[in-house]
Write a protein that holds these residues in place. Structure first.
Motif, short mmCIF file in Angstrom:
data_model
loop_
_atom_site.label_atom_id
_atom_site.label_comp_id
_atom_site.label_asym_id
_atom_site.label_seq_id
_atom_site.Cartn_x
_atom_site.Cartn_y
_atom_site.Cartn_z
N HIS A 94 18.81 9.56 0.12
CA HIS A 94 18.70 8.23 -0.50
C HIS A 94 18.21 8.28 -1.94
O HIS A 94 17.80 7.26 -2.49
CB HIS A 94 17.78 7.34 0.34
CG HIS A 94 18.40 6.86 1.60
ND1 HIS A 94 18.67 7.71 2.66
CD2 HIS A 94 18.82 5.63 2.00
CE1 HIS A 94 19.22 7.02 3.65
NE2 HIS A 94 19.34 5.77 3.26
N SER A 95 18.24 9.45 -2.55
CA SER A 95 17.79 9.56 -3.94
C SER A 95 18.64 10.59 -4.66
O SER A 95 19.43 11.32 -4.06
CB SER A 95 16.32 9.96 -3.99
OG SER A 95 16.15 11.28 -3.48
N SER A 96 18.46 10.64 -5.97
CA SER A 96 19.09 11.66 -6.80
C SER A 96 18.05 12.73 -7.09
O SER A 96 17.01 12.44 -7.68
CB SER A 96 19.60 11.05 -8.10
OG SER A 96 20.06 12.06 -8.98
N LEU A 97 18.32 13.95 -6.67
CA LEU A 97 17.31 15.00 -6.80
C LEU A 97 16.98 15.30 -8.26
O LEU A 97 15.94 15.90 -8.54
CB LEU A 97 17.79 16.26 -6.09
CG LEU A 97 17.89 16.15 -4.56
CD1 LEU A 97 18.30 17.48 -3.95
CD2 LEU A 97 16.58 15.67 -3.95
N MET A 98 17.83 14.87 -9.18
CA MET A 98 17.50 15.07 -10.59
C MET A 98 16.30 14.23 -11.01
O MET A 98 15.67 14.50 -12.05
CB MET A 98 18.71 14.72 -11.47
CG MET A 98 19.12 13.27 -11.44
SD MET A 98 20.53 12.91 -12.50
CE MET A 98 19.80 13.16 -14.10
N ASN A 99 15.97 13.20 -10.21
CA ASN A 99 14.81 12.35 -10.51
C ASN A 99 13.54 12.78 -9.78
O ASN A 99 12.48 12.23 -10.03
CB ASN A 99 15.11 10.89 -10.14
CG ASN A 99 16.18 10.28 -11.02
OD1 ASN A 99 16.28 10.60 -12.20
ND2 ASN A 99 16.99 9.39 -10.45
N ILE A 100 13.68 13.72 -8.84
CA ILE A 100 12.55 14.11 -7.99
C ILE A 100 11.99 15.45 -8.44
O ILE A 100 12.68 16.47 -8.40
CB ILE A 100 12.98 14.19 -6.51
CG1 ILE A 100 13.64 12.88 -6.06
CG2 ILE A 100 11.78 14.53 -5.63
CD1 ILE A 100 12.77 11.66 -6.17
N SER A 101 10.76 15.45 -8.89
CA SER A 101 10.11 16.68 -9.32
C SER A 101 9.81 17.58 -8.13
O SER A 101 10.07 18.79 -8.17
CB SER A 101 8.81 16.35 -10.06
OG SER A 101 8.15 17.52 -10.44
#
Length: 229
Positions: A25-32
């Motif tokens: 449910h997210s874009s891993l480019m936004n998750i540190s």
């Protein structure tokens, strides 16, 4: 970048579903990073996470969500911290929604709430979380906050074994630093099913009122252990 911090205690039944949900449910480019902080699980929760073969950071901590979340925050490298309960599942693109609010200058906030129950009271309580009223806030709605603001406040108050989410939220409301994102996070009503909706709601209200009239952290914990834990 967002650092997701999840405090757990015996969450072997839910943690796998949550971790895959976050990835889907997210874009891993936004998750540190995703940091799971275990407060002493005895049900194999850590083994479940390790067997998933995901790049999840796992740390052990003394029991107590405030201590666990503060430890996770110390490890985090993202400039936005996102604290999430293990039985709460955020909406699609939750990462983009959080980043969008921070770019608008909203440095802290949460999502609306939806329980996995059709009980009319829980549906009403969920509906009320769309409003900015302080009484409608709680940790099940998750909590995003910029690193800078979190450090300014001093993190979660570790004197509170329970009610720690609300103490931080009080600090945010006092600073007028809170926004409710108009998307729903789905959380488990398992505690309501265990104790009964009205009984548990009565005890939650009692804790809220006790704190309003000045009850200490220890007094709240004694009440919680007697009637809920």
């Amino acid at each position: 970048m967002i650092s997701i911090i999840i405090p757990i205690l015996n969450e072997a039944e839910t943690i796998e579903d949550l971790l895959f949900h976050l990835i889907d449910h997210s874009s891993l480019m936004n998750i540190s990073e995703i940091i799971v902080v275990d407060g002493g699980s005895t049900d194999g929760s850590q083994d479940v996470i390790k067997n998933l073969d995901l790049k999840i950071k796992i740390r052990s901590s003394p029991k107590g969500r405030a201590k666990q979340m503060n430890l996770g925050a110390k490890m985090a490298t993202g400039d936005i911290l996102y604290f999430l309960h293990a039985d709460s599942f955020p909406p699609l693109h939750f990462d983009e929604l959080i980043i969008s609010e921070v770019k608008k200058g909203n440095n802290a906030g949460c999502f609306r709430l939806k329980f996995d129950s059709n009980h009319w009271w829980l549906r009403l309580a969920s509906w009320l979380t769309q409003f900015s009223w302080r009484a409608c806030r709680g940790g099940d709605q998750s909590q995003f906050i910029t690193r800078a603001l979190f450090d300014e406040i001093g993190g979660y108050d570790e004197n509170y074994i329970i009610y720690e989410d609300n103490i931080l939220i009080n600090e945010l409301y006092a600073r007028k630093e809170f926004v409710v994102i108009n998307k729903k996070i789905k959380t488990s009503a398992r505690l309501y099913r265990k104790h009964g909706v009205w009984k548990l709601q009565y005890h939650f209200w009692t804790i809220y009122v006790k704190k309003w009239f000045g009850a200490s952290a220890d007094e709240l914990l004694v009440y919680y252990k007697k009637y809920i834990c």
